[in-house]
Motif scaffolding. Structure first.
Motif, PDB file in Angstrom:
ATOM      1  N   CYS A   3     -53.867  38.442  27.889  1.00  0.00           N
ATOM      2  CA  CYS A   3     -53.501  38.924  25.798  1.00  0.00           C
ATOM      3  C   CYS A   3     -54.154  39.848  25.546  1.00  0.00           C
ATOM      4  N   ALA A   4     -53.872  41.188  25.300  1.00  0.00           N
ATOM      5  CA  ALA A   4     -54.114  42.488  24.700  1.00  0.00           C
ATOM      6  C   ALA A   4     -52.971  42.993  23.891  1.00  0.00           C
ATOM      7  N   GLY A  17     -62.189  35.079  28.525  1.00  0.00           N
ATOM      8  CA  GLY A  17     -62.748  35.573  28.674  1.00  0.00           C
ATOM      9  C   GLY A  17     -63.322  34.666  30.168  1.00  0.00           C
ATOM     10  N   THR A  18     -62.277  33.578  30.486  1.00  0.00           N
ATOM     11  CA  THR A  18     -62.941  32.783  31.270  1.00  0.00           C
ATOM     12  C   THR A  18     -61.599  33.593  32.678  1.00  0.00           C
ATOM     13  N   ALA A  19     -60.780  34.677  32.289  1.00  0.00           N
ATOM     14  CA  ALA A  19     -59.462  34.827  33.058  1.00  0.00           C
ATOM     15  C   ALA A  19     -59.882  35.934  33.313  1.00  0.00           C
ATOM     16  N   PHE A  20     -60.331  37.160  33.097  1.00  0.00           N
ATOM     17  CA  PHE A  20     -60.911  38.321  33.102  1.00  0.00           C
ATOM     18  C   PHE A  20     -61.587  38.875  34.475  1.00  0.00           C
ATOM     19  N   SER A  21     -60.896  39.297  34.927  1.00  0.00           N
ATOM     20  CA  SER A  21     -61.718  39.902  36.666  1.00  0.00           C
ATOM     21  C   SER A  21     -61.247  41.425  36.552  1.00  0.00           C
ATOM     22  N   PRO A  22     -62.429  41.884  36.711  1.00  0.00           N
ATOM     23  CA  PRO A  22     -62.385  43.251  37.130  1.00  0.00           C
ATOM     24  C   PRO A  22     -61.411  44.195  38.296  1.00  0.00           C
ATOM     25  N   TYR A  23     -60.919  45.312  37.457  1.00  0.00           N
ATOM     26  CA  TYR A  23     -60.132  45.773  37.896  1.00  0.00           C
ATOM     27  C   TYR A  23     -59.896  46.295  39.462  1.00  0.00           C
ATOM     28  N   ASN A  24     -60.578  46.840  40.173  1.00  0.00           N
ATOM     29  CA  ASN A  24     -60.340  46.617  41.970  1.00  0.00           C
ATOM     30  C   ASN A  24     -62.464  46.854  41.728  1.00  0.00           C
ATOM     31  N   SER A  25     -62.630  46.904  43.020  1.00  0.00           N
ATOM     32  CA  SER A  25     -63.890  46.690  43.494  1.00  0.00           C
ATOM     33  C   SER A  25     -64.834  48.084  43.238  1.00  0.00           C
TER      34      SER A  25
END
Length: 266
Positions: A3-4, A17-25
């Motif tokens: 949520c931003a 914090g736990t839901a964040f995942s990097p955009y791509n490789s």
């Protein structure tokens, strides 16, 4: 992913914090998000990893420093305002290691110096223009700045002292409006630019970039290459379209370049 949005007042930072995942490789190693929100003439740093950075704030002007090597700054919000209540701010970042800089709906005007300034000579900045996001940066006035008694360059609406990698499929608009200034130390006129990536620039993603410099270059480097391999680039220069001080400029077959609304023939 998180949520931003400027309208979100109540955050469960543990969930974010736990839901964040990097955009791509390309940015997969930057797994610790720190959220930066501009709103109402101020700026705040928040989230479960906020302790990984140090900050100095003056209104909506903020300097963030860190020696963490897995950092992702997620920046959003409004520091432009409107005609009735104009706002201004700045994001200044000092890093020792590579980091990711996510732009997710950022409207930022700086009344002095770059809208975004990255001082990280030995590090790479991975700038993610997130999908479907619109981001607008602008400036108006510059002055020569110093560090340890020496001139420290920062002459671009988006300024990065090291290498700049672009990522994402959103839209980034830069409006560099500052008049040239006379610098007595260099005994010369100093021009500012839409993008000044001193260590070079690489883009291999289909973002849309609208880069205007009324008096300087649309893209400028300090003798380092520019590789625009993908994306749509609308360039409106006051001086040079792309100035690398002699380093190579490489345009990919799937990149589309417009200069003052005329398509560039490769």
């Amino acid at each position: 992913m998180f949520c931003a949005l400027p309208g979100c007042d109540d955050y469960d930072t543990d969930v974010v914090g736990t839901a964040f995942s990097p955009y791509n490789s390309l940015v997969s190693r930057f797994t610790y998000p720190v959220f930066v929100e501009f709103r109402g003439g101020g700026v705040r740093v928040w989230g479960p990893n906020a302790h990984l950075v140090s900050q100095q704030r003056n209104g909506a002007r903020i300097t963030i420093t860190s020696d963490n090597d897995s950092l992702a700054l997620v920046v959003y919000g409004n520091a432009v305002g409107d005609s009735l209540k104009p706002l201004d701010g700045q994001l200044r970042v000092e890093m020792e290691h590579d980091f990711a800089l996510y732009l997710k709906g950022l409207y930022l005007h700086s009344a002095k110096g770059p809208a975004i300034e990255v001082q990280a000579d030995e590090a790479n900045c991975y700038l993610v223009v997130t999908n479907s996001s619109t981001n607008v940066l602008s400036d108006s006035v510059y002055e020569t700045q110093y560090a340890d008694g020496h001139i420290q360059e920062a002459d671009g609406c988006l300024y990065v002292s090291g290498m700049l990698y672009f990522d994402g499929k959103g839209t980034l608009t830069l409006n560099n409006r500052a008049l040239p200034r006379w610098d007595s130390d260099w005994n010369d006129s100093i021009y500012t630019h839409a993008i000044y990536a001193r260590g070079g620039l690489i883009c291999n993603y289909t973002l849309t970039a609208n880069l205007t410099s009324l008096y300087g270059d649309a893209i400028h480097t300090g003798g380092s290459q520019v590789r625009l391999l993908k994306g749509t680039w609308n360039l409106y220069p006051g001086r040079d379209t792309i100035n690398t001080e002699g380093a190579p400029v490489i345009i990919g077959d799937t990149a589309t370049i417009y200069v003052n609304d005329s398509i560039l023939v490769k």
